[in-house]
Motif scaffolding. Structure first.
Motif, PDB file in Angstrom:
ATOM      1  N   ASN A 177       0.826  -1.209   0.000  1.00 52.96           N
ATOM      2  CA  ASN A 177       0.000   0.000   0.000  1.00 52.96           C
ATOM      3  C   ASN A 177       0.862   1.263   0.000  1.00 52.96           C
ATOM      4  O   ASN A 177       0.504   2.268  -0.627  1.00 52.96           O
ATOM      5  CB  ASN A 177      -0.929  -0.005   1.215  1.00 52.96           C
ATOM      6  CG  ASN A 177      -2.079  -0.976   1.055  1.00 52.96           C
ATOM      7  OD1 ASN A 177      -2.510  -1.269  -0.047  1.00 52.96           O
ATOM      8  ND2 ASN A 177      -2.572  -1.502   2.168  1.00 52.96           N
ATOM      9  N   THR A 178       2.001   1.211   0.691  1.00 51.74           N
ATOM     10  CA  THR A 178       2.901   2.359   0.680  1.00 51.74           C
ATOM     11  C   THR A 178       3.399   2.635  -0.730  1.00 51.74           C
ATOM     12  O   THR A 178       3.458   3.788  -1.168  1.00 51.74           O
ATOM     13  CB  THR A 178       4.106   2.107   1.617  1.00 51.74           C
ATOM     14  OG1 THR A 178       3.625   1.929   2.951  1.00 51.74           O
ATOM     15  CG2 THR A 178       5.081   3.266   1.582  1.00 51.74           C
ATOM     16  N   ILE A 179       3.734   1.585  -1.452  1.00 50.43           N
ATOM     17  CA  ILE A 179       4.268   1.741  -2.806  1.00 50.43           C
ATOM     18  C   ILE A 179       3.194   2.208  -3.783  1.00 50.43           C
ATOM     19  O   ILE A 179       3.385   3.188  -4.523  1.00 50.43           O
ATOM     20  CB  ILE A 179       4.912   0.425  -3.286  1.00 50.43           C
ATOM     21  CG1 ILE A 179       6.199   0.157  -2.497  1.00 50.43           C
ATOM     22  CG2 ILE A 179       5.204   0.477  -4.786  1.00 50.43           C
ATOM     23  CD1 ILE A 179       6.849  -1.182  -2.810  1.00 50.43           C
ATOM     24  N   ALA A 200      -1.230   2.030 -10.604  1.00 59.29           N
ATOM     25  CA  ALA A 200      -0.987   3.207  -9.774  1.00 59.29           C
ATOM     26  C   ALA A 200      -2.260   3.608  -9.033  1.00 59.29           C
ATOM     27  O   ALA A 200      -3.331   3.739  -9.631  1.00 59.29           O
ATOM     28  CB  ALA A 200      -0.490   4.362 -10.637  1.00 59.29           C
ATOM     29  N   GLY A 201      -2.147   3.784  -7.730  1.00 60.49           N
ATOM     30  CA  GLY A 201      -3.298   4.166  -6.918  1.00 60.49           C
ATOM     31  C   GLY A 201      -4.189   3.012  -6.520  1.00 60.49           C
ATOM     32  O   GLY A 201      -5.225   3.226  -5.872  1.00 60.49           O
ATOM     33  N   ASN A 202      -3.809   1.785  -6.878  1.00 66.70           N
ATOM     34  CA  ASN A 202      -4.613   0.606  -6.534  1.00 66.70           C
ATOM     35  C   ASN A 202      -3.978  -0.110  -5.342  1.00 66.70           C
ATOM     36  O   ASN A 202      -2.890  -0.667  -5.441  1.00 66.70           O
ATOM     37  CB  ASN A 202      -4.696  -0.364  -7.707  1.00 66.70           C
ATOM     38  CG  ASN A 202      -5.436   0.224  -8.894  1.00 66.70           C
ATOM     39  OD1 ASN A 202      -5.892   1.368  -8.844  1.00 66.70           O
ATOM     40  ND2 ASN A 202      -5.548  -0.540  -9.964  1.00 66.70           N
ATOM     41  N   GLY A 203      -4.649  -0.079  -4.200  1.00 66.94           N
ATOM     42  CA  GLY A 203      -4.139  -0.734  -3.008  1.00 66.94           C
ATOM     43  C   GLY A 203      -4.345  -2.232  -3.026  1.00 66.94           C
ATOM     44  O   GLY A 203      -4.856  -2.810  -3.991  1.00 66.94           O
ATOM     45  N   VAL A 217      11.581   0.624   0.125  1.00 70.57           N
ATOM     46  CA  VAL A 217      10.910   1.906   0.373  1.00 70.57           C
ATOM     47  C   VAL A 217      11.873   2.894   1.014  1.00 70.57           C
ATOM     48  O   VAL A 217      11.914   4.077   0.643  1.00 70.57           O
ATOM     49  CB  VAL A 217       9.668   1.700   1.263  1.00 70.57           C
ATOM     50  CG1 VAL A 217       9.103   3.044   1.712  1.00 70.57           C
ATOM     51  CG2 VAL A 217       8.602   0.902   0.520  1.00 70.57           C
ATOM     52  N   VAL A 218      12.662   2.429   1.989  1.00 65.38           N
ATOM     53  CA  VAL A 218      13.643   3.300   2.644  1.00 65.38           C
ATOM     54  C   VAL A 218      14.651   3.832   1.632  1.00 65.38           C
ATOM     55  O   VAL A 218      15.045   5.003   1.655  1.00 65.38           O
ATOM     56  CB  VAL A 218      14.361   2.559   3.785  1.00 65.38           C
ATOM     57  CG1 VAL A 218      15.551   3.362   4.309  1.00 65.38           C
ATOM     58  CG2 VAL A 218      13.386   2.270   4.929  1.00 65.38           C
ATOM     59  N   GLY A 219      15.078   2.963   0.689  1.00 70.48           N
ATOM     60  CA  GLY A 219      15.999   3.397  -0.355  1.00 70.48           C
ATOM     61  C   GLY A 219      15.405   4.471  -1.231  1.00 70.48           C
ATOM     62  O   GLY A 219      16.077   5.455  -1.589  1.00 70.48           O
ATOM     63  N   TYR A 220      14.128   4.330  -1.561  1.00 69.65           N
ATOM     64  CA  TYR A 220      13.457   5.350  -2.375  1.00 69.65           C
ATOM     65  C   TYR A 220      13.383   6.666  -1.610  1.00 69.65           C
ATOM     66  O   TYR A 220      13.681   7.742  -2.155  1.00 69.65           O
ATOM     67  CB  TYR A 220      12.045   4.880  -2.749  1.00 69.65           C
ATOM     68  CG  TYR A 220      11.269   5.900  -3.541  1.00 69.65           C
ATOM     69  CD1 TYR A 220      11.325   5.927  -4.925  1.00 69.65           C
ATOM     70  CD2 TYR A 220      10.491   6.866  -2.888  1.00 69.65           C
ATOM     71  CE1 TYR A 220      10.628   6.884  -5.650  1.00 69.65           C
ATOM     72  CE2 TYR A 220       9.787   7.821  -3.600  1.00 69.65           C
ATOM     73  CZ  TYR A 220       9.866   7.827  -4.989  1.00 69.65           C
ATOM     74  OH  TYR A 220       9.171   8.780  -5.697  1.00 69.65           O
ATOM     75  N   VAL A 221      12.987   6.594  -0.350  1.00 64.28           N
ATOM     76  CA  VAL A 221      12.852   7.799   0.470  1.00 64.28           C
ATOM     77  C   VAL A 221      14.188   8.525   0.589  1.00 64.28           C
ATOM     78  O   VAL A 221      14.260   9.765   0.513  1.00 64.28           O
ATOM     79  CB  VAL A 221      12.304   7.421   1.864  1.00 64.28           C
ATOM     80  CG1 VAL A 221      12.445   8.580   2.841  1.00 64.28           C
ATOM     81  CG2 VAL A 221      10.846   6.981   1.764  1.00 64.28           C
ATOM     82  N   GLY A 223       5.037   3.959   6.213  1.00 62.30           N
ATOM     83  CA  GLY A 223       4.929   2.522   6.415  1.00 62.30           C
ATOM     84  C   GLY A 223       3.607   1.903   6.025  1.00 62.30           C
ATOM     85  O   GLY A 223       3.474   0.688   6.002  1.00 62.30           O
ATOM     86  N   ASP A 224       2.601   2.723   5.712  1.00 61.85           N
ATOM     87  CA  ASP A 224       1.293   2.179   5.344  1.00 61.85           C
ATOM     88  C   ASP A 224       0.504   3.259   4.635  1.00 61.85           C
ATOM     89  O   ASP A 224       0.150   4.270   5.234  1.00 61.85           O
ATOM     90  CB  ASP A 224       0.536   1.692   6.579  1.00 61.85           C
ATOM     91  CG  ASP A 224      -0.730   0.937   6.217  1.00 61.85           C
ATOM     92  OD1 ASP A 224      -1.106   0.942   5.037  1.00 61.85           O
ATOM     93  OD2 ASP A 224      -1.340   0.330   7.116  1.00 61.85           O
ATOM     94  N   GLY A 225       0.215   3.074   3.377  1.00 62.70           N
ATOM     95  CA  GLY A 225      -0.473   4.097   2.601  1.00 62.70           C
ATOM     96  C   GLY A 225      -1.966   4.133   2.796  1.00 62.70           C
ATOM     97  O   GLY A 225      -2.651   4.921   2.151  1.00 62.70           O
ATOM     98  N   LEU A 226      -2.497   3.284   3.682  1.00 65.28           N
ATOM     99  CA  LEU A 226      -3.942   3.175   3.846  1.00 65.28           C
ATOM    100  C   LEU A 226      -4.359   3.709   5.215  1.00 65.28           C
ATOM    101  O   LEU A 226      -3.631   3.550   6.205  1.00 65.28           O
ATOM    102  CB  LEU A 226      -4.363   1.706   3.717  1.00 65.28           C
ATOM    103  CG  LEU A 226      -5.838   1.393   3.504  1.00 65.28           C
ATOM    104  CD1 LEU A 226      -6.307   1.942   2.168  1.00 65.28           C
ATOM    105  CD2 LEU A 226      -6.067  -0.113   3.564  1.00 65.28           C
ATOM    106  N   GLU A 227      -5.511   4.332   5.302  1.00 67.15           N
ATOM    107  CA  GLU A 227      -6.074   4.826   6.572  1.00 67.15           C
ATOM    108  C   GLU A 227      -5.090   5.717   7.335  1.00 67.15           C
ATOM    109  O   GLU A 227      -4.903   5.579   8.537  1.00 67.15           O
ATOM    110  CB  GLU A 227      -6.503   3.653   7.464  1.00 67.15           C
ATOM    111  CG  GLU A 227      -7.671   2.858   6.945  1.00 67.15           C
ATOM    112  CD  GLU A 227      -8.212   1.894   7.981  1.00 67.15           C
ATOM    113  OE1 GLU A 227      -9.319   2.145   8.502  1.00 67.15           O
ATOM    114  OE2 GLU A 227      -7.529   0.901   8.297  1.00 67.15           O
TER     115      GLU A 227
END
Length: 490
Positions: A282-284, A312-315, A340-344, A446-450
């Motif tokens: 979900n983060t990605i 894109a945009g699909n959890g 994700v940490v590498g991207y950030v 860490g979590d793209g949802l809620e």
């Protein structure tokens, strides 16, 4: 005159007055919280679908699904359940079950009983914080009002009477804060404070997987508190014991839950491993590859194929997620926190944009889908109560400003913490600010949802810290007036 210069008789009188003052604050606070909870009808919080973990931990098999109304009671259905990981809210739910049985209630778990139990403990925590503040009673009275406005705020209070883990996090942090402040006092107060801190710390650390990061921060805060007149082994041995008990109690508590099964059939090695891939996914695909930026470039930076731009945009729970793509198994290893940490780390401007959006989520305070009332109350689905809206309404108005509103608040807390760094108030402010920042970063990245719901602990710690931060101004003004050459006070 310092505490060290007081005679034993004076210390006893001071201690007795402190106890009486604390009992008075507790009684008043409990009355306010019970009225706030029960009048004109009980309020709680509806289940977003994750409540099965708390219920299962309390011995109630339940299949989680989002509900539009809050439930005030649960009965035990047939079957078994897997809690997947521990949430300390389950402990209070078990106690509420036992209390309900003693009261002859027919329901297995009454959330009214749970809410009353949590209100009693929250009132005790507020009283401890007020007693622990090294200020005049008038200043501490203002602090009590401020704490009640935060604890009783509509953005937080409903979690107490719910099957969600945030309520235990709020209570545990409140108790740990009270214990931290009282532990700086001399005599038996110190040991009472450390005992409360230990209990509250274990509750807070084990409230959710994301709250495990509180453990090292609380341990550091314990070491930094300097009780007056206590030195050498007498100072350090109790602290070592408390830190060891916090770590050992957390390790034991987390090992009492059977390891959950991962999607590939293996057993989880750590708490939350069963949802780790979901959270990173979900983060990605909701936070980074969100459909509003260069999806192909972001996918390339993450080591994912350009064809995944269609997702894109699909959890994870979308009708058409990337998990359904035939190529997904080949790239599954790229769905990792390390990636994700590498991207950030390599996209600072984009990261700031993500964090700014998360700051807006934090200040929003309340997700719209968590209802406050049970169905029999006659309100519309997902209806929310606004009995104590002052703090959350204020932050909600600031939400569009994102970081431009949040950073000044954090700067105020940091400044007042630095100014009072030599006493327990400064340590407490530093602890709350560190927890708020840590919870904010974990939820944002860490979590793209809620994200509004997942930022609520960070907001709670932020607003909780604002109270003692503002109180330090009143104390400073009073101290300056007393030491002024023109002062008439002896």
């Amino acid at each position: 005159m310092s505490v060290d210069e007081l005679s034993p008789a004076a210390l006893e009188v001071t201690s007795r007055r402190g106890r009486l003052f604390g009992l008075g604050v507790f009684a008043a606070t409990l009355t306010v919280l019970l009225v706030r909870f029960l009048v004109p009808r009980p309020v709680g919080l509806s289940d977003n679908g994750d409540g099965f973990r708390v219920l299962c931990g309390a011995g109630i098999p339940w299949k989680g699904k989002p509900e539009q109304f809050a439930r005030l009671e649960y009965t035990v259905p047939a079957g078994e359940c897997d809690a997947t990981y521990l949430l300390s809210q389950s402990w209070f739910a078990r106690i509420a079950r036992s209390l309900g049985g003693l009261l002859g209630l027919e329901s297995t778990l009454s959330l009214v009983v749970l809410g009353v139990l949590m209100s009693v403990l929250a009132a005790a925590a507020v009283a401890l914080i007020v007693v622990g503040l090294p200020y005049s009673r008038r200043v501490r009275g203002f602090a009590a009002v401020g704490l009640l406005l935060v604890v009783g705020d509509s953005a937080f209070f409903g979690y107490f009477a719910s099957v969600l883990g945030e309520g235990a996090a709020f209570l545990g942090i409140l108790l740990a804060l009270g214990g931290l402040l009282v532990a700086a006092r001399p005599g038996w107060w110190r040991y009472a404070g450390l005992a409360v801190l230990l209990f509250g710390g274990i509750v807070a650390v084990n409230a959710k997987v994301q709250t495990l990061m509180i453990l090292p921060l609380l341990a550091l805060a314990v070491l930094l508190v300097r009780p007056a007149g206590v030195r050498g082994l007498k100072r350090w041995l109790p602290l070592v014991f408390v830190i060891g008990a916090l770590a050992g109690g957390t390790a034991y508590a987390q090992q009492t839950v059977e390891p959950a099964k991962l999607p590939d059939g293996s057993l989880a090695a750590r708490p939350g491993d069963d949802s780790r891939e979901i959270n990173v996914f979900n983060t990605i695909f909701l936070t980074i590859v969100d459909g509003r930026h260069d999806a192909v470039a972001d996918l390339a930076a993450l080591g994912l194929p350009a064809s995944f731009a269609q997702y894109a945009g699909n959890g994870w729970w979308h009708q058409k997620p990337a998990t359904m793509d035939p190529e997904y198994p080949k790239y599954r290893e790229q769905i990792s926190r390390h990636n994700v940490v590498g991207y950030v780390a390599t996209h600072p401007l984009r990261t700031l944009e993500i964090l700014n959006g998360a700051a807006g989520d934090l200040l929003t305070a309340r997700p719209p889908y968590l209802g406050s009332f049970d169905q029999s109350a006659g309100f519309a689905p997902e209806a929310r109560e606004f009995r104590v809206p002052i703090a959350s309404t204020s932050t909600n108005l600031l939400a569009p400003l994102g970081f431009f509103a949040l950073l000044p608040i954090w700067a105020l807390i940091a400044w007042r913490g630095w100014k009072t760094r030599r006493d327990a108030v400064g340590v407490a402010l530093g602890f709350l600010l560190a927890v708020a920042a840590g919870q904010f970063a974990l939820a944002a990245l860490g979590d793209g949802l809620e994200n509004v719901k997942h930022q609520v602990i960070a907001l709670y710690c932020t607003l909780l810290a604002v109270v003692p931060a503002l109180v330090t101004f009143a104390h400073q003004e009073r101290s300056e007036s007393l030491t002024s050459p023109t002062s008439n006070v002896p």
